[in-house]
Design an enzyme around this catalytic site. Structure first.
Site, short mmCIF file in Angstrom:
data_model
loop_
_atom_site.label_atom_id
_atom_site.label_comp_id
_atom_site.label_asym_id
_atom_site.label_seq_id
_atom_site.Cartn_x
_atom_site.Cartn_y
_atom_site.Cartn_z
N ALA A 34 72.23 61.99 -1.67
CA ALA A 34 72.33 63.45 -1.66
C ALA A 34 70.94 64.04 -1.57
O ALA A 34 69.97 63.46 -2.07
CB ALA A 34 73.02 63.93 -2.93
N LYS A 35 70.89 65.20 -0.90
CA LYS A 35 69.60 65.88 -0.76
C LYS A 35 69.01 66.16 -2.14
O LYS A 35 67.83 66.04 -2.38
CB LYS A 35 69.78 67.21 -0.01
CG LYS A 35 70.02 67.01 1.47
CD LYS A 35 70.35 68.31 2.18
CE LYS A 35 70.86 68.02 3.59
NZ LYS A 35 71.49 69.14 4.24
N ARG A 36 69.90 66.52 -3.07
CA ARG A 36 69.43 66.89 -4.39
C ARG A 36 69.15 65.67 -5.27
O ARG A 36 68.51 65.76 -6.28
CB ARG A 36 70.44 67.80 -5.09
CG ARG A 36 70.16 69.26 -4.82
CD ARG A 36 71.31 70.13 -5.28
NE ARG A 36 72.47 69.92 -4.42
CZ ARG A 36 73.60 70.59 -4.53
NH1 ARG A 36 73.75 71.49 -5.46
NH2 ARG A 36 74.60 70.36 -3.71
#
Ligand code: GLU
Length: 298
Positions: free
Chosen positions: A237-239
């Site tokens: 995930a980007k986060r």
């Protein structure tokens, strides 16, 4: 044959995004088809202006070219026109319920399923919109079951629209057009024949098929590919701190080694360094082994 890669420019691409981008490109290019790049930037609050260029550079670096580029925020009139058609057919209604009111209505509704995705119970179908609140526009979903078919996995997913999906938002109360509307309009107007994308969107496919049918659009062929996971089996995930492709590119990594790693993550036998073009026959082999295109059994 036309395919597309449709990133949301909300951050840097990580390796999982790059793998989906690679597969979408391979799928478009293997039969000599057109490939589109479409930035899905309607959710303006989440868009990072620098991400457009970073994504373009990442794709170019990996050797994944495209024939045309589109940006959804420049296409608002086409979404408005599609919404107006549904509204003229009496298929939409304004909704001024707050999130809290909707949650309460779901809790109060008798058959609230436990654990399942909360389904909007259609509270605003009959009650008048609050005059001083900005209204979202919801789609009065047809009272039927809609099925989606995946030509790669062979899966069929059927959903009872009122019970399992509910009247979903087509335009938010801040005026932002919903992803489901935009993706359906764009894939149709851009004459996309094959939608290859991450498996996280598979559960949303039946409602998109239902919207295509309501708007008189053809349904493209769907191919959902697994999301890349880390060593714990959790999806990148980007986060979640997945390494951005940009960091590899700017850190002097060789694109061919990244492509080889992506290919190996799919179980393909490749040398340490490959080009995107060298992977074209491997994708064709992958499709052949999968029995693509798998037809629906229903
Ligand atoms: N923009 C979506 C995403 O980045 C993909 C939409 C699609 O491929 O239909 O997850």
């Amino acid at each position: 044959m036309t395919g597309r890669f449709a990133p949301s420019p909300t951050g840097a691409m990580h390796l999982g995004n790059a793998r989906t981008a690679l597969l979408a490109w391979l799928h478009s290019r293997a039969p000599g088809g057109r490939h589109l790049l479409r930035f899905e930037d309607l959710d303006t609050g989440r868009v990072r202006p620098w991400a457009f260029d970073t994504i373009r550079r990442d794709l170019e670096w990996l050797g994944l070219d495209w024939d045309a580029e589109y940006t959804q925020s420049e296409r608002l009139p086409v979404y408005a026109a599609a919404l107006a058609r549904l509204t003229a057919a009496g298929e939409t209604y304004p909704c001024t319920c707050t999130r809290r009111e909707i949650v309460r209505a779901i809790q109060d509704s008798a058959g609230a399923p436990h654990g399942a995705e909360p389904v909007y119970p259609g509270t605003c179908r009959t009650c008048p919109a609050h005059p001083s609140r900005p209204a979202a526009i919801r789609w009065r979903v047809p009272d039927r079951t809609v099925c989606a078919h995946d030509a790669l996995t062979g899966e069929t997913l059927c959903q009872d629209l009122p019970a399992e999906v509910g009247d979903f938002v087509l335009r938010r109360n801040d005026g932002v057009f919903a992803y489901h509307l935009a993706v359906v309009v764009d894939d149709a107007l851009m004459e996309v024949t094959d939608v290859l994308r991450g498996a996280d969107l598979w559960p949303a496919t039946p409602r998109q098929v239902a919207l295509q049918e309501a708007l008189g659009y053809p349904t493209p062929r769907y191919l959902h590919v697994p999301l890349m996971t880390d060593y714990r089996g959790e999806r990148l995930a980007k986060r979640g701190g997945a390494p951005p492709v940009q960091a590899l590119r700017e850190g002097g990594e060789e694109a061919g080694r990244v492509l080889a790693a992506l290919a190996r993550s799919l179980g393909w036998d490749v040398p340490d360094v490959v080009s995107a073009a060298e992977l074209l026959p491997l994708w064709q082999g992958h499709l052949a082994r999968a029995g693509f295109p798998k037809t629906s059994q229903t």
